[in-house]
Design a protein around this motif. Structure first.
Motif, PDB file in Angstrom:
ATOM      1  N   ASN A   3       1.202  -1.503   3.672  1.00  0.00           N
ATOM      2  CA  ASN A   3       1.762  -2.752   3.199  1.00  0.00           C
ATOM      3  C   ASN A   3       3.210  -2.490   2.817  1.00  0.00           C
ATOM      4  O   ASN A   3       3.508  -2.166   1.679  1.00  0.00           O
ATOM      5  CB  ASN A   3       0.980  -3.265   1.978  1.00  0.00           C
ATOM      6  CG  ASN A   3       1.537  -4.577   1.469  1.00  0.00           C
ATOM      7  OD1 ASN A   3       1.658  -5.513   2.238  1.00  0.00           O
ATOM      8  ND2 ASN A   3       1.860  -4.641   0.196  1.00  0.00           N
ATOM      9  N   ASN A   4       4.097  -2.571   3.785  1.00  0.00           N
ATOM     10  CA  ASN A   4       5.501  -2.275   3.536  1.00  0.00           C
ATOM     11  C   ASN A   4       6.299  -3.561   3.684  1.00  0.00           C
ATOM     12  O   ASN A   4       6.978  -3.784   4.685  1.00  0.00           O
ATOM     13  CB  ASN A   4       5.994  -1.216   4.523  1.00  0.00           C
ATOM     14  CG  ASN A   4       7.360  -0.694   4.155  1.00  0.00           C
ATOM     15  OD1 ASN A   4       7.871  -0.976   3.076  1.00  0.00           O
ATOM     16  ND2 ASN A   4       7.961   0.053   5.053  1.00  0.00           N
ATOM     17  N   ILE A   9      11.488  -1.217  -1.572  1.00  0.00           N
ATOM     18  CA  ILE A   9      10.458  -0.524  -2.347  1.00  0.00           C
ATOM     19  C   ILE A   9      10.498   0.966  -2.042  1.00  0.00           C
ATOM     20  O   ILE A   9      10.489   1.809  -2.945  1.00  0.00           O
ATOM     21  CB  ILE A   9       9.059  -1.101  -2.035  1.00  0.00           C
ATOM     22  CG1 ILE A   9       8.944  -2.540  -2.526  1.00  0.00           C
ATOM     23  CG2 ILE A   9       7.981  -0.237  -2.676  1.00  0.00           C
ATOM     24  CD1 ILE A   9       8.844  -2.694  -4.012  1.00  0.00           C
ATOM     25  N   SER A  10      10.548   1.300  -0.746  1.00  0.00           N
ATOM     26  CA  SER A  10      10.593   2.703  -0.355  1.00  0.00           C
ATOM     27  C   SER A  10      11.833   3.380  -0.924  1.00  0.00           C
ATOM     28  O   SER A  10      11.768   4.523  -1.398  1.00  0.00           O
ATOM     29  CB  SER A  10      10.586   2.831   1.168  1.00  0.00           C
ATOM     30  OG  SER A  10       9.401   2.291   1.702  1.00  0.00           O
ATOM     31  N   LEU A  90       3.568   1.574 -10.758  1.00  0.00           N
ATOM     32  CA  LEU A  90       4.422   1.497  -9.573  1.00  0.00           C
ATOM     33  C   LEU A  90       5.580   2.485  -9.637  1.00  0.00           C
ATOM     34  O   LEU A  90       6.061   2.955  -8.603  1.00  0.00           O
ATOM     35  CB  LEU A  90       4.949   0.070  -9.396  1.00  0.00           C
ATOM     36  CG  LEU A  90       5.814  -0.203  -8.160  1.00  0.00           C
ATOM     37  CD1 LEU A  90       5.107   0.233  -6.881  1.00  0.00           C
ATOM     38  CD2 LEU A  90       6.197  -1.681  -8.092  1.00  0.00           C
ATOM     39  N   LYS A 134      -3.828  -1.128  -6.122  1.00  0.00           N
ATOM     40  CA  LYS A 134      -3.558  -1.521  -4.737  1.00  0.00           C
ATOM     41  C   LYS A 134      -4.216  -0.572  -3.739  1.00  0.00           C
ATOM     42  O   LYS A 134      -4.623  -0.986  -2.661  1.00  0.00           O
ATOM     43  CB  LYS A 134      -2.054  -1.561  -4.479  1.00  0.00           C
ATOM     44  CG  LYS A 134      -1.272  -2.443  -5.442  1.00  0.00           C
ATOM     45  CD  LYS A 134      -1.762  -3.875  -5.419  1.00  0.00           C
ATOM     46  CE  LYS A 134      -0.945  -4.750  -6.370  1.00  0.00           C
ATOM     47  NZ  LYS A 134      -1.483  -6.132  -6.451  1.00  0.00           N
ATOM     48  N   ARG A 383       0.329   5.645  -3.380  1.00  0.00           N
ATOM     49  CA  ARG A 383       1.490   4.750  -3.495  1.00  0.00           C
ATOM     50  C   ARG A 383       2.372   4.839  -2.255  1.00  0.00           C
ATOM     51  O   ARG A 383       2.832   3.820  -1.718  1.00  0.00           O
ATOM     52  CB  ARG A 383       2.295   5.119  -4.736  1.00  0.00           C
ATOM     53  CG  ARG A 383       3.494   4.214  -4.990  1.00  0.00           C
ATOM     54  CD  ARG A 383       4.341   4.652  -6.169  1.00  0.00           C
ATOM     55  NE  ARG A 383       4.983   5.958  -5.945  1.00  0.00           N
ATOM     56  CZ  ARG A 383       6.052   6.355  -6.614  1.00  0.00           C
ATOM     57  NH1 ARG A 383       6.588   5.601  -7.557  1.00  0.00           N
ATOM     58  NH2 ARG A 383       6.580   7.555  -6.376  1.00  0.00           N
ATOM     59  N   TYR A 386       0.720   3.100   0.693  1.00  0.00           N
ATOM     60  CA  TYR A 386       0.685   1.651   0.568  1.00  0.00           C
ATOM     61  C   TYR A 386       2.045   1.022   0.855  1.00  0.00           C
ATOM     62  O   TYR A 386       2.153  -0.002   1.528  1.00  0.00           O
ATOM     63  CB  TYR A 386       0.220   1.264  -0.836  1.00  0.00           C
ATOM     64  CG  TYR A 386      -0.027  -0.223  -1.016  1.00  0.00           C
ATOM     65  CD1 TYR A 386      -1.187  -0.808  -0.505  1.00  0.00           C
ATOM     66  CD2 TYR A 386       0.876  -1.026  -1.697  1.00  0.00           C
ATOM     67  CE1 TYR A 386      -1.432  -2.167  -0.677  1.00  0.00           C
ATOM     68  CE2 TYR A 386       0.644  -2.385  -1.870  1.00  0.00           C
ATOM     69  CZ  TYR A 386      -0.511  -2.944  -1.351  1.00  0.00           C
ATOM     70  OH  TYR A 386      -0.733  -4.295  -1.512  1.00  0.00           O
ATOM     71  N   TYR A 387       3.095   1.650   0.328  1.00  0.00           N
ATOM     72  CA  TYR A 387       4.442   1.074   0.468  1.00  0.00           C
ATOM     73  C   TYR A 387       5.303   1.767   1.501  1.00  0.00           C
ATOM     74  O   TYR A 387       6.452   1.387   1.707  1.00  0.00           O
ATOM     75  CB  TYR A 387       5.166   1.072  -0.881  1.00  0.00           C
ATOM     76  CG  TYR A 387       4.708  -0.045  -1.789  1.00  0.00           C
ATOM     77  CD1 TYR A 387       4.881  -1.373  -1.414  1.00  0.00           C
ATOM     78  CD2 TYR A 387       4.095   0.224  -2.993  1.00  0.00           C
ATOM     79  CE1 TYR A 387       4.470  -2.410  -2.244  1.00  0.00           C
ATOM     80  CE2 TYR A 387       3.670  -0.796  -3.831  1.00  0.00           C
ATOM     81  CZ  TYR A 387       3.870  -2.118  -3.439  1.00  0.00           C
ATOM     82  OH  TYR A 387       3.449  -3.135  -4.260  1.00  0.00           O
TER      83      TYR A 387
END
Length: 389
Positions: A3-4, A9-10, A90, A134, A383, A386-387
């Motif tokens: 889920n990017n 976010i990265s 997060l 998540k 994490r 996911y991202y």
């Protein structure tokens, strides 16, 4: 599982935050595009505007950081005799103290059922955080296919991959990771490494022996996730059967199990140790925590056996250094707690067997992370998966 939604976010996972110009430069996009991406994340509550940055004259830019409360990630570290669990937010910080629950890892349906029950029971105590999780990652030793989520060492008897079994049984999306890969990831992300050190070899010296490899800042897992099985490289004509089923693997002489076996054999052969009564009077095998505790009490026999392990490990690390020419070699795992008893003989062997120019290029250090780095690593891997960070 991926889920990017936004590359910012990265970036913030890697850099901890940034201003619009910094994000734009890092992503190779225009200021306008970076502004739009960050604004979207702010609206979604994933990123926070923490105010202006004091920087010279002129208009002061705003700095943006991840909102820690926006997501949570569960890490489960499955070892021979315990299950470790923890949750990070997060920003990658632990929300709760890690827990360790006794567990006997066996390749049986009963052991799998116990695993699911333990994880579910602990999550029920963390109910207020469960809805924010998540993704979860479970570490297990041996051959783990990161693409399919199947362990080929434990619980391969199930029709579905272990990650799917855990997801459906527990109600949280799970992925699977090799334990060494996760511990190495924690060391790389949270181990205080200088940013220019992108080529790193992490040695996981635990009950077994594994390697985590980072090339130009990215973990190298191999085609299916099986990279790093350093302990199963042939190294000794010793006729000792490895747990992989073959003979002479490196971990038959360089590992926690080798430490305990050699101590036991030498004590039963008549050598003195504070572990003597424990080994001679009880049938149960010597455990690694018992052996490490005796080492920390400066037991001479334990020190000698650990020095031998350091010397042998140094020979083979020299080979890895000649092969990869890394910036850094990090020694982690339970046996890293031996400190200089392990590190000094290791470095002497590296000096002897490594090419001098390569040796001068590479720093060797003990991991700054101890204890629950497997749990932390699992959380951070979840994490990252996911991202996409």
């Amino acid at each position: 599982m991926y889920n990017n939604p936004n590359p910012v976010i990265s970036h913030m996972i890697s850099h901890g935050g940034g201003t619009v110009p910094e994000v734009a430069e890092s992503l190779g996009v225009s200021i306008g595009t970076a502004t739009k991406l960050i604004s979207t994340l702010c609206e979604e509550g994933l990123v926070l505007d923490i105010g202006t940055v004091e920087r010279g004259s002129g208009r002061k830019p705003h700095r943006y950081e991840l909102n820690p409360a926006a997501a949570a990630f569960l890490g489960v570290d499955i070892t021979e005799n315990a299950i470790g669990m923890g949750i990070v937010d997060l920003s990658g910080e632990m929300i709760l103290p890690e827990v360790s629950i006794p567990f006997n890892l066996n390749d049986t349906p009963r052991s799998l059922s116990s695993l699911v029950s333990i994880i579910s029971s602990q999550l029920s105590q963390w109910e207020e955080y469960r809805g924010n999780i998540k993704m979860a990652c479970a570490n297990v030793s041996g051959r783990v296919n990161t693409s399919t989520g199947r362990s080929n060492t434990f619980f391969a008897f199930t029709q579905n991959p272990l990650s799917q079994v855990l997801s459906e049984s527990i109600g949280v999306p799970f992925m699977l990771s090799n334990d060494t890969h996760s511990i190495a990831f924690a060391s790389f992300v949270k181990g205080g490494l200088p940013p220019e050190m992108g080529n790193v070899i992490f040695i996981n010296l635990n009950w077994g022996l594994g390697v985590g490899i980072f090339l130009e800042g990215k973990p190298y897992l191999g085609k299916s996730g099986y990279a790093g099985e350093f302990g199963h490289v042939y190294g000794y004509d010793n006729e000792i059967l490895c747990r992989c089923g073959k003979k002479g693997c490196l971990e038959t002489e360089i590992s926690g199990q080798a430490f305990c076996r050699n101590l036991t054999e030498r004590i039963r052969g008549g050598e003195s140790s504070i572990l003597g009564p424990r080994v001679l009077d009880r049938q149960e095998p010597l455990t690694l925590p018992e052996a490490m505790d005796a080492l920390k009490k400066e037991d001479i026999l334990c020190i000698e056996v650990m020095e031998n392990i350091g010397q042998e490990l140094g020979k083979h690390i020299a080979g890895l250094m000649n092969l990869f020419n890394p910036d850094l070699v990090v020694i982690g795992g339970a046996l890293a707690d031996a400190g200089e008893y392990l590190l000094q003989p290791l470095k002497i062997s590296v000096n002897k067997y490594c090419l001098q120019l390569v040796n001068q290029d590479t720093e060797i250090r003990l991991s700054s992370l101890h204890g629950g780095s497997g749990v932390l690593g699992a959380c951070l891997v979840a994490r990252s998966r996911y991202y996409g960070g």
